[in-house]
Motif scaffolding. Structure first.
Motif, short mmCIF file in Angstrom:
data_model
loop_
_atom_site.label_atom_id
_atom_site.label_comp_id
_atom_site.label_asym_id
_atom_site.label_seq_id
_atom_site.Cartn_x
_atom_site.Cartn_y
_atom_site.Cartn_z
N GLY A 176 2.61 -9.47 -3.73
CA GLY A 176 1.35 -9.16 -4.42
C GLY A 176 1.51 -8.22 -5.61
N SER B 224 3.70 1.76 -1.89
CA SER B 224 2.74 0.70 -1.57
C SER B 224 1.33 1.26 -1.60
N VAL B 225 0.36 0.35 -1.74
CA VAL B 225 -1.03 0.79 -1.63
C VAL B 225 -1.42 0.89 -0.15
N HIS C 171 5.38 -11.82 0.37
CA HIS C 171 4.78 -10.48 0.16
C HIS C 171 5.13 -9.93 -1.23
N MET D 130 4.66 1.82 -9.98
CA MET D 130 4.63 2.27 -8.57
C MET D 130 5.74 3.30 -8.32
N LEU E 211 -1.38 -1.25 -9.02
CA LEU E 211 -1.05 -2.61 -8.57
C LEU E 211 -2.29 -3.50 -8.40
N SER F 77 -3.60 -9.13 1.82
CA SER F 77 -3.75 -7.73 2.29
C SER F 77 -2.69 -7.40 3.34
C1 DGY Z 1 1.06 -2.86 -0.90
O1 DGY Z 1 1.49 -2.20 -1.84
O2 DGY Z 1 0.67 -2.37 0.15
C2 DGY Z 1 0.93 -4.34 -1.06
O3 DGY Z 1 1.14 -5.00 0.10
C3 DGY Z 1 1.75 -4.85 -2.20
O4 DGY Z 1 1.80 -6.20 -2.27
#
Ligand code: DGY
Length: 354
Positions: A321, A107-108, A319, A331, A132, A270
């Motif tokens: 994104g 995740s980011v 969720h 990723m 992403l 976010s």
């Molecule tokens: C993340 O990677 O933290 C995001 O929530 C992805 O949607």
């Protein structure tokens, strides 16, 4: 004659057995030398194959998220961990680590990891930004388009057999985007990518960020820096792109909603905890604001009877994104690279801190 041939057979058998035992011992030795990696959930086959060549790999296959007791047991014994945004990698859990060199999150966002404590324990933390950016900006813009043109609402009306009014002047009307003001909170990678999309739709772009971006970037994006107060009171659409921290916790509450235009929409891709969900529900019910597009929630997944589900003026996504085939593969690549580097005492490609 018979005796000599039977003794040869038994010697061969013994040799075979000895070789087998030696072979097994060798496997055990190699396994013991291989570092241990634990994944709290499975990844793409290419990523698992890569990991299995180098490490002893175990993938959690039970309840998601992994129960905290199991996570602690695993953290105690492994050298590397690949985790996901819903895993709680807090101080109490990290304290169990004895050999852990790296936590690599798929995740980011890394608000689920106590990065301060990891640093103190000399455990590196890797994450997966950049790859992403487009997918998440597209998701934010999809929610914005959806809520402004009532696409999901219309879909629901049709599926529920409630499509009665046909093409009237006031039926299912939404709003245009041209000349509307979008307020982007957090002009980082994703915020900037969203600004580019908004520009293509002839929206007026304003932003508020911890740091103001360069004049050149503002010019390219046609983005105007405004204070937080200006952003919330002047925007027709607000899109949130800040991480969840102590400072941003529940920063959108009733006070903020009251200052927003009653025609405004709030988009959040976010973290759910940036918004006071109870206040948002009240604001949506009372039409303090017009609507919301949400990909993230205070607690995920939300329950079947969650009050947001009953509201017509909100679009909900689970969720997703970053959830495109291409992005999710990239990723996985980064998560594995981060783990590879960190487990060998090197800085991950994308590293939190050191
Ligand atoms: C993340 O990677 O933290 C995001 O929530 C992805 O949607």
């Amino acid at each position: 004659m018979a005796n000599s041939s039977s003794s040869r057979v038994s010697a061969d058998m013994k040799n075979l057995q000895r070789n087998r035992i030696n072979g097994l011992r060798q496997v055990v030795r190699v396994m013991a030398m291989k570092k241990k990696v634990f994944l709290t959930r499975t990844l793409h086959a290419f990523a698992l194959e890569h990991l299995k060549k180098k490490y002893q790999v175990e993938v959690h296959s039970g309840k998601i998220p992994i129960p905290q007791t199991k996570l602690k047991d695993k953290i105690k014994e492994v050298d590397g961990l690949i985790c996901f945004p819903y895993d709680k990698i807090n101080k109490e859990t990290i304290e169990f680590a004895e050999n852990l060199k790296v936590i690599s999150t798929y995740s980011v966002g890394f608000d689920h990891i106590d990065t301060e404590f990891s640093r103190r324990k000399k455990i590196r933390v890797g994450y997966t930004p950049e790859v992403l950016t487009e997918a998440t900006a597209n998701m934010a813009f999809s929610l914005l388009l959806d809520i402004s043109r009532r696409v999901t609402e219309g879909d629901r009306i049709i599926r529920d057999g409630k499509w009665k009014e046909i093409y009237g002047a006031f039926d299912y009307v939404g709003v245009d985007l041209k000349d509307k003001t979008i307020g982007i909170l957090g002009l980082g990678r994703i915020g900037e990518m969203l600004a580019r999309r908004a520009k293509a739709f002839d929206m007026k772009i304003t932003y508020h960020s911890r740091r103001r971006v360069s004049k050149t970037k503002e010019k390219i994006l046609k983005a105007t820096y405004v204070s937080f107060e200006e952003l919330i009171s002047q925007s027709d659409f607000i899109s949130v792109h800040v991480p969840h921290t102590q400072e941003t916790d529940k920063m959108f509450d009733m006070d903020v909603f009251r200052k927003m235009k009653s025609s405004a929409y709030l988009i959040n891709t976010s973290r759910g905890k940036v918004i006071d969900e109870e206040d948002l529900i009240r604001a949506l019910k009372k039409k303090t604001i017009s609507g919301a597009g949400l990909d993230v929630f205070e607690i995920e997944p939300i329950k079947k009877n969650h009050p947001l589900i009953k509201l017509p003026n909100v679009v909900l996504a689970p969720h997703i994104g970053s959830s495109t085939e291409e992005t999710r593969k990239k990723m996985a690549e980064i998560a594995v690279k981060n783990l590879d580097l960190g487990i060998n005492g090197r800085k991950p490609v994308y590293s939190v801190g050191y």
